[in-house]
Design a protein around this motif. Structure first.
Motif, PDB file in Angstrom:
ATOM      1  N   HIS A  51      47.279  39.573  -4.419  1.00  0.00           N
ATOM      2  CA  HIS A  51      46.406  40.123  -5.455  1.00  0.00           C
ATOM      3  C   HIS A  51      45.603  41.253  -4.832  1.00  0.00           C
ATOM      4  O   HIS A  51      44.702  41.018  -4.040  1.00  0.00           O
ATOM      5  CB  HIS A  51      45.459  39.049  -5.995  1.00  0.00           C
ATOM      6  CG  HIS A  51      46.060  38.222  -7.084  1.00  0.00           C
ATOM      7  ND1 HIS A  51      47.034  37.287  -6.862  1.00  0.00           N
ATOM      8  CD2 HIS A  51      45.825  38.195  -8.437  1.00  0.00           C
ATOM      9  CE1 HIS A  51      47.367  36.709  -8.011  1.00  0.00           C
ATOM     10  NE2 HIS A  51      46.653  37.236  -8.982  1.00  0.00           N
ATOM     11  N   GLU A  72      39.142  39.016  -8.801  1.00  0.00           N
ATOM     12  CA  GLU A  72      39.834  40.002  -9.639  1.00  0.00           C
ATOM     13  C   GLU A  72      39.339  39.995 -11.078  1.00  0.00           C
ATOM     14  O   GLU A  72      39.692  40.859 -11.864  1.00  0.00           O
ATOM     15  CB  GLU A  72      41.358  39.762  -9.577  1.00  0.00           C
ATOM     16  CG  GLU A  72      41.886  38.532 -10.311  1.00  0.00           C
ATOM     17  CD  GLU A  72      41.666  37.221  -9.563  1.00  0.00           C
ATOM     18  OE1 GLU A  72      41.018  37.236  -8.503  1.00  0.00           O
ATOM     19  OE2 GLU A  72      42.132  36.178 -10.061  1.00  0.00           O
ATOM     20  N   HIS A 120      46.803  44.344 -12.816  1.00  0.00           N
ATOM     21  CA  HIS A 120      46.135  43.080 -13.185  1.00  0.00           C
ATOM     22  C   HIS A 120      45.374  43.281 -14.498  1.00  0.00           C
ATOM     23  O   HIS A 120      45.527  44.311 -15.157  1.00  0.00           O
ATOM     24  CB  HIS A 120      45.235  42.587 -12.034  1.00  0.00           C
ATOM     25  CG  HIS A 120      45.011  41.113 -12.069  1.00  0.00           C
ATOM     26  ND1 HIS A 120      43.982  40.539 -12.763  1.00  0.00           N
ATOM     27  CD2 HIS A 120      45.724  40.080 -11.548  1.00  0.00           C
ATOM     28  CE1 HIS A 120      44.060  39.217 -12.656  1.00  0.00           C
ATOM     29  NE2 HIS A 120      45.106  38.913 -11.919  1.00  0.00           N
ATOM     30  N   HIS A 121      44.565  42.291 -14.893  1.00  0.00           N
ATOM     31  CA  HIS A 121      43.879  42.371 -16.192  1.00  0.00           C
ATOM     32  C   HIS A 121      42.987  43.614 -16.310  1.00  0.00           C
ATOM     33  O   HIS A 121      42.732  44.085 -17.406  1.00  0.00           O
ATOM     34  CB  HIS A 121      42.995  41.133 -16.433  1.00  0.00           C
ATOM     35  CG  HIS A 121      43.678  39.813 -16.262  1.00  0.00           C
ATOM     36  ND1 HIS A 121      45.026  39.634 -16.461  1.00  0.00           N
ATOM     37  CD2 HIS A 121      43.184  38.577 -15.938  1.00  0.00           C
ATOM     38  CE1 HIS A 121      45.337  38.367 -16.241  1.00  0.00           C
ATOM     39  NE2 HIS A 121      44.247  37.701 -15.916  1.00  0.00           N
ATOM     40  N   ASP A 224      51.730  37.663 -16.614  1.00  0.00           N
ATOM     41  CA  ASP A 224      50.498  36.895 -16.750  1.00  0.00           C
ATOM     42  C   ASP A 224      49.715  37.448 -17.938  1.00  0.00           C
ATOM     43  O   ASP A 224      49.944  38.574 -18.373  1.00  0.00           O
ATOM     44  CB  ASP A 224      49.676  37.028 -15.456  1.00  0.00           C
ATOM     45  CG  ASP A 224      48.576  35.979 -15.355  1.00  0.00           C
ATOM     46  OD1 ASP A 224      48.641  34.970 -16.073  1.00  0.00           O
ATOM     47  OD2 ASP A 224      47.657  36.169 -14.539  1.00  0.00           O
ATOM     48  N   GLU A 273      49.681  26.412 -11.756  1.00  0.00           N
ATOM     49  CA  GLU A 273      48.718  27.169 -10.973  1.00  0.00           C
ATOM     50  C   GLU A 273      47.706  26.238 -10.313  1.00  0.00           C
ATOM     51  O   GLU A 273      47.132  25.385 -10.971  1.00  0.00           O
ATOM     52  CB  GLU A 273      48.014  28.127 -11.936  1.00  0.00           C
ATOM     53  CG  GLU A 273      47.052  29.064 -11.266  1.00  0.00           C
ATOM     54  CD  GLU A 273      46.527  30.111 -12.245  1.00  0.00           C
ATOM     55  OE1 GLU A 273      47.333  30.659 -13.012  1.00  0.00           O
ATOM     56  OE2 GLU A 273      45.323  30.347 -12.245  1.00  0.00           O
TER      57      GLU A 273
HETATM   58  C1  JFZ Z   1      45.740  34.002 -13.975  1.00  0.00           C
HETATM   59  C2  JFZ Z   1      44.854  35.196 -13.781  1.00  0.00           C
HETATM   60  O1  JFZ Z   1      43.877  35.230 -14.767  1.00  0.00           O
HETATM   61  C3  JFZ Z   1      44.245  35.144 -12.396  1.00  0.00           C
HETATM   62  O2  JFZ Z   1      43.429  36.271 -12.184  1.00  0.00           O
HETATM   63  C4  JFZ Z   1      45.354  35.117 -11.363  1.00  0.00           C
HETATM   64  O3  JFZ Z   1      46.105  36.319 -11.405  1.00  0.00           O
HETATM   65  C5  JFZ Z   1      46.260  33.935 -11.606  1.00  0.00           C
HETATM   66  C6  JFZ Z   1      47.453  33.890 -10.698  1.00  0.00           C
HETATM   67  O4  JFZ Z   1      46.715  33.915 -12.962  1.00  0.00           O
HETATM   68  O5  JFZ Z   1      44.933  32.852 -13.969  1.00  0.00           O
HETATM   69  C7  JFZ Z   1      44.988  31.926 -14.918  1.00  0.00           C
HETATM   70  C8  JFZ Z   1      45.928  31.929 -15.887  1.00  0.00           C
HETATM   71  C9  JFZ Z   1      45.929  30.908 -16.804  1.00  0.00           C
HETATM   72  C10 JFZ Z   1      44.993  29.912 -16.723  1.00  0.00           C
HETATM   73  C11 JFZ Z   1      44.062  29.901 -15.726  1.00  0.00           C
HETATM   74  C12 JFZ Z   1      44.055  30.919 -14.822  1.00  0.00           C
HETATM   75  N1  JFZ Z   1      44.991  28.883 -17.642  1.00  0.00           N
HETATM   76  O6  JFZ Z   1      45.843  28.876 -18.547  1.00  0.00           O
HETATM   77  O7  JFZ Z   1      44.156  27.994 -17.548  1.00  0.00           O
END
Ligand code: JFZ
Length: 472
Positions: A51, A72, A120-121, A224, A273
């Motif tokens: 990242h 991020e 990224h976002h 994402d 995740e």
């Molecule tokens: C996402 C991104 O927002 C974060 O910044 C990072 O890149 C990660 C790998 O992916 O994070 C998330 C995505 C989904 C959830 C939580 C974090 N979710 O669904 O709870």
């Protein structure tokens, strides 16, 4: 005359080789089966997530205030207006960035692929794009395409280069944060799409995705941010098909088109995740995980998982048939933080001894034996991440006629692998038992209770100890 003759010979060779090669070239046009497409990915098991973006400049702190959530996300957590966030790129000058070194670090860790954030976002592109000027080449003093350099180094080193791409975009003029949401982060999490502007954004996305496919040949597209209401399953499906027309062997994760409620998705694999699914999943999957508590660099996040926790995660994930995508958040200078490099090196050291129990293996009939499990998620920063595993805590992987049994603690006395007892597995005919990394000849007996093994006298490595059991 001579020239004509040569020409004629060439023509004849070309003509007949056409006949010979035709069946092969036809065969190549057959669509790849899912197994063929996923073969390298399933074999690989272990990858590096990166990242990296302009959020590495504030590094978790905005106007003297430190923000709890991942680095991020600072544009959202500190509620930074676009015009103000746009002042970051002119400060982004990662002069210490050395893509060859990053690839060396990944390779040394035993990783087989790298996934890096292309956008990224926050909407800032870390690659050379014609879609707008908000990118590494046009908006920073550095002015060079960092993704291109990394993709080239990956190619040289035989590591698969892959990209992350966010559908959610806090910078694109078509989207706006939902000011009705109370918490700062929520205002941005589920962006609104401005009336009638979705088509424009999808066009923008497609242009960027086309650029990424053509210029960087990524092996995986790691999507994402598909959770906003305006992005539908249909939109995801269209994007996936668009990409597969451009690159049929492209592997795509589940985050461009998934239905949270139904638990269904389009794409090639699931992306849990920060946790390892309890008994694994019945489709391809990859756990992505941070080493501390952030994806993008945060100056004051020193809550590092130990190498032991990371090795245990790798072993546990492999025993459940998954892949492990472990994250680093490089600094704005372009350096991977030292604690990350140290851990990656230590994991690599473990893999050089025990890699054959991980790469190219599958999950066995049962993934584990023993009383303890990994902690199920790492969101709680204060919780102890270390589990007191015992030598009875075993994880299994298999390839061909080999079973690997990894003890998650050093066995200083006889180990009994119950799953192999003549009662639970009467068909087991064992030819040989050794420990990876050890030359010692082991004493073992197969009993009703289990396979009993006297472990070697000296530890061949640390963290997890693998018995290699060969069946007849
Ligand atoms: C996402 C991104 O927002 C974060 O910044 C990072 O890149 C990660 C790998 O992916 O994070 C998330 C995505 C989904 C959830 C939580 C974090 N979710 O669904 O709870």
């Amino acid at each position: 005359m001579r020239q004509i003759k040569l020409f004629r010979i060439c023509f004849i060779i070309a003509f007949f080789s056409g006949f010979i090669l035709t069946p092969y070239s036809c065969a190549r046009k057959e669509p790849l089966s899912k197994d063929e497409k996923m073969a390298w990915w399933r074999e690989a098991k272990f990858g590096l997530f990166i990242h990296w973006g302009v959020y590495s400049i504030p590094a978790g702190i905005w106007k003297g205030k430190e923000y709890e959530i991942v680095g991020e996300w600072i544009m959202a957590s500190a509620d930074i207006p676009r015009e103000e966030y746009e002042k970051l790129p002119p400060q982004f000058n990662p002069i210490k960035y050395d893509p060859a070194e990053w690839v060396r670090i990944a390779k040394d860790a035993g990783m087989k692929y790298i996934v890096i954030t292309s956008k990224h976002h926050d909407g800032f592109s870390m690659f050379d794009t014609k879609a707008n000027n908000y990118n590494i080449v046009n908006a920073t003093p550095y002015g060079k395409d960092v993704l291109k350099a990394l993709s080239q180094e990956c190619k040289k080193a035989g590591i698969k280069f892959c990209v992350y791409y966010s559908i959610l975009d806090w910078h694109h003029p078509s989207q706006e944060s939902d000011r009705t949401k109370k918490r700062n982060v929520d205002k941005y999490s589920y962006n609104l799409m401005k009336e009638g502007r979705k088509e424009e954004y999808v066009k923008y996305m497609k242009l960027q995705l086309r650029e990424l496919i053509a210029g960087y040949e990524p092996a995986v597209m790691w999507f994402d941010g598909d959770w906003s209401d305006w992005w539908t399953m249909e939109d995801g499906k269209e994007i996936l098909n668009f990409l597969w027309r451009l690159k049929p062997d492209l592997i795509i994760n589940d985050r461009a088109a998934h239905d949270e409620e139904k638990g269904t998705f389009l794409g090639d694999y699931g992306s849990p995740e920060q946790h390892v699914p309890k008994g694994g999943l019945d489709y391809d999957w990859e756990t992505c995980m941070t080493m501390n508590d952030t994806w993008g660099f945060k100056k004051n996040d020193h809550n590092w998982k130990t190498t032991q926790v990371l090795v245990h995660n790798l072993v546990d994930i492999a025993s459940k048939g998954g892949n492990f995508l472990l994250n680093v958040g490089p600094t704005s200078e372009g350096l991977i933080p030292e604690p990350s490099v140290d851990r990656l090196h230590a994991i690599g050291k473990w893999l050089r001894v025990n890699g054959e129990a991980i790469y190219g293996t599958r999950n066995w009939r049962t993934y584990k034996e023993g009383p303890n499990d990994l902690i199920t998620d790492y969101y709680d920063k204060d919780k102890d991440r270390e589990v007191n595993f015992t030598a009875q805590d075993i994880r299994f992987t298999t390839r061909d006629n080999i079973l690997y049994a990894s003890c998650l603690a050093w066995p200083d006395k006889e180990v009994i692998i119950k799953s192999l007892g003549t009662k639970s597995m009467p068909e087991a005919k064992i030819a040989d038992v050794t420990m990876l990394g050890s030359d010692e000849k082991l004493e073992w007996t197969l009993t009703e209770e289990g396979l009993k093994i006297i472990p070697p006298k000296t530890k061949p490595c640390e963290h997890a100890f693998v018995f290699k059991i060969i069946f007849y």
